[in-house]
Design a protein around this motif. Structure first.
Motif, PDB file in Angstrom:
ATOM      1  N   ASP A   3       0.553  -2.052  11.987  1.00 30.56           N
ATOM      2  CA  ASP A   3      -0.437  -1.002  11.642  1.00 30.56           C
ATOM      3  C   ASP A   3       0.068   0.730  11.575  1.00 30.56           C
ATOM      4  OD1 ASP A   3      -2.772  -1.765  11.069  1.00 30.56           O
ATOM      5  OD2 ASP A   3      -2.698  -2.564  12.950  1.00 30.56           O
ATOM      6  N   SER A   4       0.572   1.978  10.275  1.00 31.04           N
ATOM      7  CA  SER A   4       0.518   2.554  10.076  1.00 31.04           C
ATOM      8  C   SER A   4       0.003   3.826  10.126  1.00 31.04           C
ATOM      9  CB  SER A   4       1.425   3.034   8.824  1.00 31.04           C
ATOM     10  OG  SER A   4       0.597   3.134   7.848  1.00 31.04           O
ATOM     11  N   LEU A   5      -1.454   3.705   9.382  1.00 30.74           N
ATOM     12  CA  LEU A   5      -2.271   4.270   9.884  1.00 30.74           C
ATOM     13  C   LEU A   5      -3.567   4.180  10.866  1.00 30.74           C
ATOM     14  CD1 LEU A   5      -3.844   3.772   5.851  1.00 30.74           C
ATOM     15  CD2 LEU A   5      -2.216   5.710   6.902  1.00 30.74           C
ATOM     16  N   ILE A   6      -4.063   3.031  11.158  1.00 30.31           N
ATOM     17  CA  ILE A   6      -5.135   3.195  12.364  1.00 30.31           C
ATOM     18  C   ILE A   6      -5.133   1.793  12.457  1.00 30.31           C
ATOM     19  CG2 ILE A   6      -7.419   3.248  13.158  1.00 30.31           C
ATOM     20  CD1 ILE A   6      -8.070   5.813  11.360  1.00 30.31           C
ATOM     21  N   GLU A  12     -11.353  -3.833  15.041  1.00 32.41           N
ATOM     22  CA  GLU A  12     -11.843  -4.610  15.478  1.00 32.41           C
ATOM     23  C   GLU A  12     -12.661  -4.079  16.884  1.00 32.41           C
ATOM     24  OE1 GLU A  12      -9.307  -7.783  14.782  1.00 32.41           O
ATOM     25  OE2 GLU A  12     -10.333  -7.329  12.726  1.00 32.41           O
ATOM     26  N   PHE A  13     -11.854  -3.401  17.923  1.00 27.73           N
ATOM     27  CA  PHE A  13     -12.864  -3.849  18.671  1.00 27.73           C
ATOM     28  C   PHE A  13     -13.830  -2.467  18.760  1.00 27.73           C
ATOM     29  CE2 PHE A  13     -12.540  -1.461  22.480  1.00 27.73           C
ATOM     30  CZ  PHE A  13     -13.338  -2.339  23.700  1.00 27.73           C
ATOM     31  N   VAL A  41     -14.253  -5.031   2.835  1.00 26.47           N
ATOM     32  CA  VAL A  41     -14.122  -3.320   2.536  1.00 26.47           C
ATOM     33  C   VAL A  41     -13.606  -2.228   3.412  1.00 26.47           C
ATOM     34  CG1 VAL A  41     -16.084  -2.704   3.888  1.00 26.47           C
ATOM     35  CG2 VAL A  41     -16.017  -1.414   1.996  1.00 26.47           C
ATOM     36  N   LEU A  42     -12.666  -3.217   4.699  1.00 26.69           N
ATOM     37  CA  LEU A  42     -11.239  -2.385   5.080  1.00 26.69           C
ATOM     38  C   LEU A  42     -10.784  -2.245   4.882  1.00 26.69           C
ATOM     39  CD1 LEU A  42     -13.371  -2.892   9.463  1.00 26.69           C
ATOM     40  CD2 LEU A  42     -12.916  -0.778   8.090  1.00 26.69           C
ATOM     41  N   ASP A  43     -10.593  -4.201   4.758  1.00 27.12           N
ATOM     42  CA  ASP A  43      -8.919  -4.638   3.591  1.00 27.12           C
ATOM     43  C   ASP A  43      -9.042  -3.724   2.251  1.00 27.12           C
ATOM     44  OD1 ASP A  43      -8.613  -6.357   5.864  1.00 27.12           O
ATOM     45  OD2 ASP A  43      -9.326  -7.664   5.184  1.00 27.12           O
ATOM     46  N   CYS A 112     -13.526   2.701   7.460  1.00 24.33           N
ATOM     47  CA  CYS A 112     -13.172   3.019   5.714  1.00 24.33           C
ATOM     48  C   CYS A 112     -12.549   4.402   5.767  1.00 24.33           C
ATOM     49  CB  CYS A 112     -13.668   2.569   4.560  1.00 24.33           C
ATOM     50  SG  CYS A 112     -14.704   0.887   5.159  1.00 24.33           S
ATOM     51  N   MET A 113     -14.125   5.358   5.646  1.00 21.93           N
ATOM     52  CA  MET A 113     -12.842   6.927   5.081  1.00 21.93           C
ATOM     53  C   MET A 113     -11.919   7.049   6.738  1.00 21.93           C
ATOM     54  SD  MET A 113     -13.021   9.273   3.746  1.00 21.93           S
ATOM     55  CE  MET A 113     -15.414   8.941   2.819  1.00 21.93           C
ATOM     56  N   ALA A 114     -11.799   6.392   7.649  1.00 23.35           N
ATOM     57  CA  ALA A 114     -10.503   7.120   8.660  1.00 23.35           C
ATOM     58  C   ALA A 114      -9.711   7.049   8.048  1.00 23.35           C
ATOM     59  CB  ALA A 114     -11.004   6.535  10.001  1.00 23.35           C
ATOM     60  N   LEU A 115      -9.436   5.510   7.430  1.00 25.00           N
ATOM     61  CA  LEU A 115      -7.926   4.850   7.387  1.00 25.00           C
ATOM     62  C   LEU A 115      -7.704   5.729   5.529  1.00 25.00           C
ATOM     63  CD1 LEU A 115      -9.239   1.543   6.642  1.00 25.00           C
ATOM     64  CD2 LEU A 115      -7.147   1.790   8.216  1.00 25.00           C
ATOM     65  N   PHE A 116      -8.428   6.471   4.598  1.00 28.73           N
ATOM     66  CA  PHE A 116      -7.587   6.901   3.467  1.00 28.73           C
ATOM     67  C   PHE A 116      -7.766   8.669   4.218  1.00 28.73           C
ATOM     68  CE2 PHE A 116     -10.755   4.587   1.067  1.00 28.73           C
ATOM     69  CZ  PHE A 116      -9.915   3.914  -0.024  1.00 28.73           C
TER      70      PHE A 116
END
Length: 429
Positions: A3-6, A12-13, A41-43, A112-116
């Protein structure tokens, strides 16, 4: 894949073990969903963030928006990324199906927004602003305004902004001087200047919907006299087609020290450069009742506060993951107390571990705080228990300013530590 983003395990926790988002699927708004759809949607968000957002993050920093011949120019990769975000249905992720949304819980949409944001905060700000603009109009706009402006934002044809600050007033909204004069047809003509308007002009979408605070003459002084107006870049006809260019002009660009890829504008309203139908002033449509504009605008402001805090958490989080990975692979120095001269990964050194653990505590706590606020929004909007709804509302009021300010302060500290962990590499481009 690392994982390089979050961290997906951390997400999941937080979502499933702590915030128990699966329990929300028992409520009517979310009953079409389950963990499978949340994971999907997370994927999707992670894949899009890595493939289309992260790939131009550095380029967007180096090539800021520029204004030439009255047009704002952005990297072409920005348009591709925003288009993919929209086509994936993510603008309307947490909105209702009747406006084209997916009815996901706000807490899942926030994850989801946090990943972007971790991948590219500057480009993510464009759909982020549009989502908050649309949510305000869904809460306070008329059915006609929702049809004319919100639906096109959800499907990606329009984007949105918020126009509060002015050059002479800054964030002191009592000093807002923009005027709104009622016209014979019930619309208004706006005259004034707005400063620091992110997303204020570009050609990513066919149209931009500005939400503008202004004063109707004769209203109360101070913030009690502010009203809220929809001021579109182009006049939108009753059938939804775009008409004449509205009297809204980009006077110049501000250049951010962070979020460099986000265009930030000075906008002039009603200077006579564009006069649809020959009428002076920028055409505006009143939202709700006169003199209640600040109360309406707080709907967007509070959503933006939580979102800005989430962005700070995301930026700190991705920096933490990168510094952990670097510390695991960078060999330097020997193990304390050992006579063996073999160099060891710097993660084995106590002070590096201290810095990594400090980062970890800041970024994980910040992410948890912001997702918890999303869970409170879902609770307030969907619970049938009046006491639970009021408790969620009050707690959200208390936490919203903290959710912006605490991550913005301490995740910056985490980033400073991440630079230090990288040593000389951290201080070079």
């Amino acid at each position: 894949m690392v994982d390089s983003l979050i961290s997906r395990r951390d997400l999941e926790f937080l979502l499933y073990e702590w915030l128990d988002v699966e329990s929300l699927t028992k409520r009517s708004r979310f009953q079409a969903h389950g963990r499978d759809s949340f994971d999907a949607v997370l994927d999707l968000s992670r894949d899009l963030a890595i493939e289309l957002f992260a790939t131009h993050n550095k380029a967007a920093d180096a090539n800021e928006p520029r204004l030439e011949d009255g047009r704002v120019h952005l990297l072409p990769e920005v348009a591709s990324a925003v288009r993919a975000f929209t086509e994936a249905g993510l603008v309307g992720a947490s909105m209702t199906e009747d406006v084209g949304g997916q009815q996901l819980p706000r807490v899942v949409a926030g994850a989801c927004m946090a990943l972007f944001q971790a991948a590219n905060a500057g480009t993510t700000s464009y759909p982020f602003l549009t989502i908050a603009n649309a949510n305000l109009l869904l809460a306070h706009g008329s059915p006609e305004q929702i049809d004319r402006f919100v639906r096109p934002m959800v499907d990606g044809r329009f984007s949105g902004t918020m126009c509060l600050s002015e050059p002479q007033a800054g964030s002191s909204l009592a000093g807002v001087a923009t005027r709104a004069i009622e016209a014979d047809d019930g619309t208004y003509r706006l005259f004034g200047n707005k400063m620091w308007i992110s997303g204020g002009d570009f050609e990513l979408t066919a149209h931009i919907v500005h939400l503008v605070l202004a004063r109707i003459p004769g209203g109360p002084a101070g913030v009690r006299g502010l009203s809220l107006f929809i001021v579109p870049k182009y006049v939108v006809e009753s059938d939804g087609t775009l008409g004449d260019r509205n009297d809204v002009v980009v006077a110049g660009l501000n250049h951010k020290m962070g979020y460099r890829g986000t265009v930030n504008t000075v906008l002039n309203f009603g200077e006579g450069v564009n006069r649809p139908g020959g009428a002076p002033g920028a055409v505006g449509y009143l939202v709700g009742q006169p003199h209640r504009g600040l109360a309406y605008m707080f709907h967007m402001m509070n959503e933006m506060r939580v979102g800005v805090g989430l962005g700070a958490a995301a930026l700190g989080y991705t920096a933490y993951l990168k510094s952990v990975e670097y510390a695991r692979t960078r060999a330097q120095g020997r193990r304390a107390g050992s006579s063996d001269e073999t160099q060891v990964p710097i993660i084995q050194h106590a002070d590096v571990r201290r810095m990594l653990l400090a980062q970890k505590s800041y970024v994980e706590g910040a992410l948890a705080l912001n997702l918890y606020c999303g869970r409170l929004i879902d609770e307030e909007q969907t619970t049938t228990d009046a006491e639970s709804r009021e408790r969620a509302r009050l707690l959200l009021e208390v936490l919203t300013p903290i959710a912006k300010s605490w991550p913005s302060q301490w995740c910056l500290r985490a980033n400073s530590l991440a630079i230090q962990v990288h040593g000389g590499y951290g201080y070079t481009r």
